[in-house]
Design a protein around this motif. Sequence first.
Motif, short mmCIF file in Angstrom:
data_model
loop_
_atom_site.label_atom_id
_atom_site.label_comp_id
_atom_site.label_asym_id
_atom_site.label_seq_id
_atom_site.Cartn_x
_atom_site.Cartn_y
_atom_site.Cartn_z
N ILE A 73 -12.10 -3.29 -3.54
CA ILE A 73 -10.97 -3.48 -2.59
C ILE A 73 -10.38 -5.05 -2.73
CG2 ILE A 73 -12.53 -4.11 -0.75
CD1 ILE A 73 -10.52 -2.91 1.45
N VAL A 74 -9.17 -5.00 -2.68
CA VAL A 74 -8.50 -6.54 -2.46
C VAL A 74 -9.22 -7.26 -1.29
CG1 VAL A 74 -6.74 -8.12 -2.77
CG2 VAL A 74 -6.53 -5.91 -3.98
N LEU A 75 -9.96 -8.32 -1.38
CA LEU A 75 -10.22 -8.92 -0.01
C LEU A 75 -9.18 -9.46 0.53
CD1 LEU A 75 -12.64 -10.18 1.38
CD2 LEU A 75 -12.39 -12.43 -0.07
N ASP A 76 -9.04 -9.08 2.06
CA ASP A 76 -7.94 -9.64 2.98
C ASP A 76 -6.70 -9.34 2.34
OD1 ASP A 76 -9.86 -11.13 4.60
OD2 ASP A 76 -9.69 -12.93 3.39
N TYR A 77 -6.53 -8.11 2.00
CA TYR A 77 -5.49 -7.56 1.34
C TYR A 77 -4.08 -7.57 2.18
CZ TYR A 77 -5.79 -3.07 3.46
OH TYR A 77 -6.01 -2.05 4.34
N GLN A 78 -4.69 -7.47 3.57
CA GLN A 78 -3.46 -7.35 4.51
C GLN A 78 -2.57 -8.61 4.57
OE1 GLN A 78 -6.88 -6.73 5.21
NE2 GLN A 78 -6.94 -5.06 6.46
N ARG A 79 -3.30 -9.78 4.31
CA ARG A 79 -2.68 -11.11 4.38
C ARG A 79 -1.30 -11.19 3.00
NH1 ARG A 79 -7.19 -15.54 5.08
NH2 ARG A 79 -8.08 -14.88 7.06
N SER A 80 -1.71 -10.31 2.16
CA SER A 80 -0.65 -10.37 0.93
C SER A 80 0.25 -9.44 0.93
CB SER A 80 -1.61 -10.30 -0.26
OG SER A 80 -2.44 -11.56 -0.22
N CYS A 84 4.70 10.79 -2.41
CA CYS A 84 4.68 9.01 -2.36
C CYS A 84 3.30 8.58 -3.44
CB CYS A 84 4.60 8.24 -1.20
SG CYS A 84 5.93 8.38 -0.11
N GLY A 85 2.29 9.27 -3.27
CA GLY A 85 1.24 8.83 -4.40
C GLY A 85 1.53 9.36 -5.63
N ARG A 118 0.08 -3.93 -8.10
CA ARG A 118 0.20 -4.52 -7.02
C ARG A 118 0.25 -3.36 -5.75
NH1 ARG A 118 4.79 -8.37 -9.09
NH2 ARG A 118 3.47 -9.84 -10.53
N THR A 119 0.19 -2.14 -6.14
CA THR A 119 0.27 -0.94 -5.29
C THR A 119 -1.24 -0.44 -5.07
OG1 THR A 119 2.50 -0.31 -5.76
CG2 THR A 119 1.28 0.96 -4.83
N LEU A 120 -1.44 -0.62 -3.94
CA LEU A 120 -3.02 -0.29 -3.54
C LEU A 120 -3.06 1.07 -2.72
CD1 LEU A 120 -4.15 -3.62 -2.11
CD2 LEU A 120 -4.42 -2.94 -4.41
N LYS A 121 -4.16 1.51 -2.73
CA LYS A 121 -4.46 2.64 -1.79
C LYS A 121 -4.13 2.24 -0.33
CE LYS A 121 -7.42 5.62 -4.71
NZ LYS A 121 -8.68 6.40 -4.42
N SER A 122 -3.78 3.12 0.57
CA SER A 122 -3.67 2.87 1.85
C SER A 122 -4.80 1.98 2.61
CB SER A 122 -3.53 4.28 2.72
OG SER A 122 -2.46 4.87 2.28
N THR A 148 0.77 -1.38 0.06
CA THR A 148 0.14 0.16 -0.04
C THR A 148 0.66 1.36 -0.01
OG1 THR A 148 -0.08 0.46 2.48
CG2 THR A 148 -1.59 -1.15 1.49
N ILE A 149 0.37 2.52 -0.34
CA ILE A 149 1.00 3.73 -0.21
C ILE A 149 1.53 3.85 0.96
CG2 ILE A 149 0.70 6.22 -0.44
CD1 ILE A 149 1.17 4.93 -3.26
#
Length: 157
Positions: free
Chosen positions: A146-153, A81-82, A108-112, A59-60
Amino acid sequence: MTYKKKSAIEKLRESHGLPKVEKIKGKLAKRWGKGTVAIPSPMEVNEIMRKVPKGKLITINEIRKFIAKSHKATIGCPITCGIFAWISAQAAEEKKEMGKKDITPWWRTLKSDGTLNEKYPGGIENQKKLLEKEGHKIIQKGKKYIVLDYQRSLIKI
């Protein structure tokens, strides 16, 4: 006098005296707090984005944390950065159009908050397609994707 618009590849290579670390002051201190802000160069952000392997995300905010840590600053600048992530994405697409295969995997770079970025090349639909191709599940939350469960990745920095 004619003015030639710079390509994203050219913008990516410009450093404008960056990176640098500055004291946070004035109105920014109210928003960001006290301390120092690391302002990265465009290439610095691009290099972080390039290191995200297939199946992983960043993420950013993660980029900002890495920038701050590498420059021993309190925070990494959210604005630059953005902007530089966007320039990296545009430059990657320019390189792809030139037939280059080794491009920065900007998708592969998402918003915060884990949402897709409508300002990236091809908009949300393109980022969604590229992420799904790598095995990520995209869900809609209100008007956002949103990417589901993005935190895991997320990659570990």
